[in-house]
Design an enzyme around this catalytic site. Sequence first.
Site, PDB file in Angstrom:
ATOM      1  N   HIS A  97      -4.117  -4.799   3.274  1.00 47.78           N
ATOM      2  CA  HIS A  97      -3.909  -4.483   1.854  1.00 47.78           C
ATOM      3  C   HIS A  97      -5.011  -5.101   0.997  1.00 47.78           C
ATOM      4  O   HIS A  97      -5.688  -6.042   1.414  1.00 47.78           O
ATOM      5  CB  HIS A  97      -2.542  -5.010   1.401  1.00 47.78           C
ATOM      6  CG  HIS A  97      -2.418  -6.494   1.597  1.00 47.78           C
ATOM      7  ND1 HIS A  97      -3.023  -7.400   0.755  1.00 47.78           N
ATOM      8  CD2 HIS A  97      -1.814  -7.216   2.567  1.00 47.78           C
ATOM      9  CE1 HIS A  97      -2.773  -8.617   1.188  1.00 47.78           C
ATOM     10  NE2 HIS A  97      -2.052  -8.547   2.300  1.00 47.78           N
ATOM     11  N   ASP A 379      -3.401  -9.227   7.235  1.00 45.78           N
ATOM     12  CA  ASP A 379      -4.369 -10.002   8.027  1.00 45.78           C
ATOM     13  C   ASP A 379      -3.793 -10.337   9.397  1.00 45.78           C
ATOM     14  O   ASP A 379      -4.509 -10.317  10.397  1.00 45.78           O
ATOM     15  CB  ASP A 379      -4.807 -11.277   7.277  1.00 45.78           C
ATOM     16  CG  ASP A 379      -3.644 -12.154   6.838  1.00 45.78           C
ATOM     17  OD1 ASP A 379      -2.481 -11.754   7.042  1.00 45.78           O
ATOM     18  OD2 ASP A 379      -3.900 -13.240   6.293  1.00 45.78           O
TER      19      ASP A 379
END
Length: 478
Positions: A97, A379
């Site tokens: 994102h 991540d």
Amino acid sequence: MLFRNRFLLLLALAALLAFLSISLQFFHLTPVTPVSNGMNGKNRKRIMPDPLTEPPVVDPIHEARIYCNIPSITERSAEGHAPYYFKLVSVHVLIRHGDRYPLYAIPKTKRPEIDCTLVANRKPNHPKLEAFINHMSKASEGLMEGTLSTLPLYPSHSLCEMGELTQTGVVQHLKNGQLLQDIYLKKHKLLPKDWTTKHLYLETTGKSRTLQSGLALLYSLLPDFDWKKINFRHQWSTIFCSGNCDCPMRNQYLEKEQRRQYLLRVKNNQLENTYVEMAKIVGIPTRQLRAANPIDSMLCHFCHNVSFPCTKNGCIDIEHFKVIKTHQIEDERERRERKLYFKYALLASHPVLNQTVSRMLRIAEGKKEEIFVLYSAHDVTLSPVLSALGITEARFPRFAARLVFELWQDGERPADHFIRILYNGVDVTFHTSFCQEHHKHSNKPMCPLEDFVHFVKRDMFSVLNSSSYYDACHRKTF
Ligand SMILES: *[C@@H]1O[C@H](CO)[C@@H](O)[C@H](O)[C@H]1NC(C)=O
Ligand SMILES: *[C@@H]1O[C@H](CO)[C@@H](O)[C@H](O)[C@H]1NC(C)=O
Ligand SMILES: *[C@@H]1O[C@H](CO)[C@@H](O)[C@H](O)[C@H]1NC(C)=O
């Protein structure tokens, strides 16, 4: 009695917070790679400094800027490069994102004032931002699986909520989508003009920032898309393990990795002193400050050029930031050397790689469905995939990072298929463990699909002395 119980409860809570703090540092922010002075133009292109010839010079500020990924100049990218006789048949994109508001606040300080509404004439801007907002507000018929349908389609709070995507984050993914549109749709005509739902496979975790990032990318990839053709699946697991999440050994490797991380942290006196100093400024116990994962919040200040918080005791400053950031870079280096994370990563990333391989094989057999695949993730999703593929020098996933798998058909021998892998626009195909050798023995600028298939189905478990995912997940011995 009641008081004692409460005390024990508080104690347990404190321990939990301390543990969370370790894992969160581990998960969310650890950046990467000792970077050799990437500011000077000559080195800028290189994401892979050679550890043998270039002594690692850690520049925490430079690393932090890369992590922020502030949209500015157009980057060059190597997506879609191939000899003319190759035909692009499928593309799989795994994104992190975009820029978000912190997940944690530093106790007793003012949180950064960042506006999460989208405003077309505010920086950073994108030519498609206004049209994007319009299109999102007209959504009515999009198919969103389960709880996704309750999430807002774009950020809208004038003081960002915790974890909310910012305008920067939206613009980052509008840029990604634009780039992919230019290369894959306009140049390579990946999708037919009358594409429908079945040509896409879209999947996101249940956070608004991942759904919104995915929509921003899709919007500039497929301008003014018909909402009826958009079907986002909900992935509840941050590692995208779907129905194959049961893997006790994965958790064991992760625990060992977290232990390593803890030990590295406590022997870093400069880091400990920095936490003590910051805790004094804020006026809370050091433990509590550490548990609040202050670097997450500090990165937001840094990326948005908002000064660090002050109290009557003083200010948190850039020197504190540099010490914590430098530690993260050292942590990342040790993580690679010790290989505990690598073993975790092999098991964590197998399900999503296996899914990708299955889709590629179906396309190679001639099926014309799920040609463009988007996984909108975190991540903690990208990081294990990079590690498992052996792209060890790749930096920790910055905001709006993208990892792309391209599938190509050899026009001269149509049965032969090849893949390319790109990380933030850089061709890393031959940095993967399974294609390094191929590079030396072949004149093809790509990796044979079967090498990737063998790696995912079999070879990735050989490091773990196993021959299958199930075996590797359930071994009792180390
Ligand atoms: C950051 O903020 C400072 C002062 O608040 C300002 O002087 C500087 O120009 C800003 N930098 C950027 C890149 O916006
Ligand atoms: C791998 O993919 C195959 C084919 O889609 C599927 O049957 C199998 O369950 C998957 N295995 C894992 C561990 O994800
Ligand atoms: C695999 O086997 C080798 C040799 O028996 C051993 O040294 C190594 O630790 C094993 N690795 C794992 C992950 O079990």
